[in-house]
Design an enzyme around this catalytic site. Structure first.
Site, short mmCIF file in Angstrom:
data_model
loop_
_atom_site.label_atom_id
_atom_site.label_comp_id
_atom_site.label_asym_id
_atom_site.label_seq_id
_atom_site.Cartn_x
_atom_site.Cartn_y
_atom_site.Cartn_z
CD GLN A 43 46.99 -4.46 68.10
OE1 GLN A 43 47.30 -3.25 67.57
NE2 GLN A 43 46.75 -5.64 67.00
CB CYS A 68 47.82 -6.45 60.88
SG CYS A 68 46.70 -5.37 61.07
CB SER A 76 46.37 3.43 62.27
OG SER A 76 47.17 3.05 64.46
CD GLU A 136 43.52 1.13 65.23
OE1 GLU A 136 43.45 0.94 65.18
OE2 GLU A 136 45.52 1.04 65.48
N PRO A 137 41.58 2.65 67.53
CG PRO A 137 39.42 1.99 68.23
CD PRO A 137 40.19 2.22 66.93
CD GLN A 138 41.10 -3.89 66.33
OE1 GLN A 138 41.51 -3.16 65.30
NE2 GLN A 138 40.98 -5.08 66.44
CB ALA A 194 37.82 -16.15 67.76
NE ARG A 253 52.28 0.64 64.44
CZ ARG A 253 52.35 1.68 63.84
NH1 ARG A 253 53.50 1.87 63.61
NH2 ARG A 253 51.52 2.27 63.45
#
Length: 423
Positions: free
Chosen positions: A118, A50, A107, A112-114, A188, A52
């Site tokens: 990705q 969302c 980020s 942030e770890p997500q 989800a 980059r």
């Protein structure tokens, strides 16, 4: 061959541009092989979130414009618009950028770890499609190692702050007591699961999870004692929702202005709080025109996030040192790999000369020549052949004024300096 990063992110482009060049998972199956087939593109991986869209690539004998033009054509986006937003990093800067991204330093939410997950997904997709397998592949693997060090050796991941946390934090400003509110979560995936956790911790006990795959919606809803519906059921349940947070990979909006208007009438204009985390957007922009709707996008979360990221700034400085060392280390080893083929040829040539001289020596021994004389001839012949070409080239270089070659010879063979020898 050079390594490049070509991209846009939340710092360089508004959501209106980012959503146009986003790649969905299905698109990558087609897009990666298509782009990799272009002349000069040796390796390619695409990270699209969302915040980059980035192309990581290794190129030979072509510039980055070939891929920029491809993105423009593929997404039907103006090349001039892209060039105003794009950033490009090469070689060590590209390595450093990838490591900063993986560690969460680039980020919207610091640390942030997500994004690491990705990036690993992007690596896996590219490997499976056969668009990785050289220096860029090694950079990904080295990056994951550096990111792990950043997570374990600094406090960058402490004090949870994320887009999901920021969304829920904003909701708490609208609804003082969220225990009586109903939340509708559209999607989800990992982000929505994190949203659900934060909402539950904030006191929300009524959750509806809407997803294209109903089984996945049920799995997530059951974790928080909620209910699951399909995306087509959203209009029927919308009037119940006080909080709507959306994050899917849909290329088109899921929630339109008309559906929200009808829900507001049934709610007798009780306010609805909405956060659209998705890029491309899940909620039509026109929804923001409705009087009783508070609609925010990922770009609107910036202030909340800025207030919560200060605690991570010290850790970020430590992380930057680890990343700088990691990028330099990677480039050192990458440059060393460039010499492997030359060193192999050099060794093969030396061994060929050795075998030739050894064959001659064995024949002399078979004829009954004196062994000591044969050994002396072997040593003399081998020495002459090994140093002949280097001697000729050094003399030529000196005559042409390329005196640095003499210095290289001293370094290669650890020869003493003439001045020291005279002393």
């Amino acid at each position: 061959m050079s390594l490049f990063v070509l991209g846009i992110n939340h710092k360089t482009a508004p959501v209106a541009i980012r959503e146009k060049v986003a790649f969905g998972p299905e698109q990558l199956q087609e897009a990666l092989p298509m782009a990799s087939a272009r002349p000069g593109v040796e390796e390619l991986a695409v990270v699209s979130t969302c915040n980059r869209t980035e192309l990581y690539c290794s190129l030979s004998n072509v510039g980055i414009d070939c891929l920029l033009e491809w993105v423009s054509d593929y997404h039907n986006v103006s090349l001039s618009d892209l060039k105003r937003c794009v950033y490009v990093h090469e070689d060590e800067e590209a390595a450093s950028h990838m490591m900063r991204v993986a560690s969460g330093l680039d980020s919207l939410v610091l640390g942030e770890p997500q994004i690491l997950g990705q990036l690993k997904d992007a690596h896996s997709v590219a490997r499976n499609l056969g668009t990785l397998g050289g220096p860029l592949d090694r950079l990904f693997q080295h990056t994951f190692s550096v990111a792990k060090r950043v997570r374990t050796e600094t406090a960058i991941g402490e004090n949870p702050v994320s887009v999901a946390f920021a969304a829920v934090s904003m909701a708490s400003h609208i609804f003082a007591d969220m225990s009586s509110n109903t939340a509708l979560l559209i999607g989800a995936g990992e982000t929505i699961e994190l949203v659900a956790r934060h909402l539950y911790q904030a006191g929300v006990r009524s959750m509806i999870v809407a997803n294209r795959t109903l089984s996945r919606a049920r799995d997530l809803a059951e974790m928080f004692h909620g209910s699951a519906i399909g995306l087509s059921d959203i209009p029927a349940y919308l009037e119940q929702a006080d909080i709507i947070i959306a994050s899917t990979a849909s290329p088109l909006p899921i929630l339109g202005k008309g559906a929200v208007e009808r829900a507001l009438k049934k709610r007798k204009h009780r306010p609805m709080f909405m956060v659209d985390i998705a890029v491309p957007r899940d909620i039509e922009q026109e929804v923001d025109e409705l009087a009783d709707v508070y609609l925010y996008t990922v770009d609107d979360l910036r202030q909340v996030i800025d207030d919560n990221m200060k605690s991570r700034e010290g850790a970020a400085e430590e992380a930057e040192h680890l990343i700088a060392a990691g990028a330099a280390d990677f480039m050192y080893h990458l440059r060393a790999l460039d010499s492997v083929s030359v060193l192999k040829t050099f060794r093969d040539q030396a061994e060929g000369l050795r075998d030739t001289e050894l064959t001659k020596a064995m024949k002399r021994l078979e004829k009954g020549d004196d062994p000591e004389a044969v050994l002396r001839l072997l040593a003399h012949g081998l020495t002459n052949k090994l140093i002949h070409h280097p001697t000729v080239q050094v003399r030529r270089a000196s005559a042409e004024g390329r005196l640095e070659v003499t210095g290289w010879l001293r370094d290669l063979f650890q020869l003493p300096d003439d001045k020291l020898k005279q002393d």
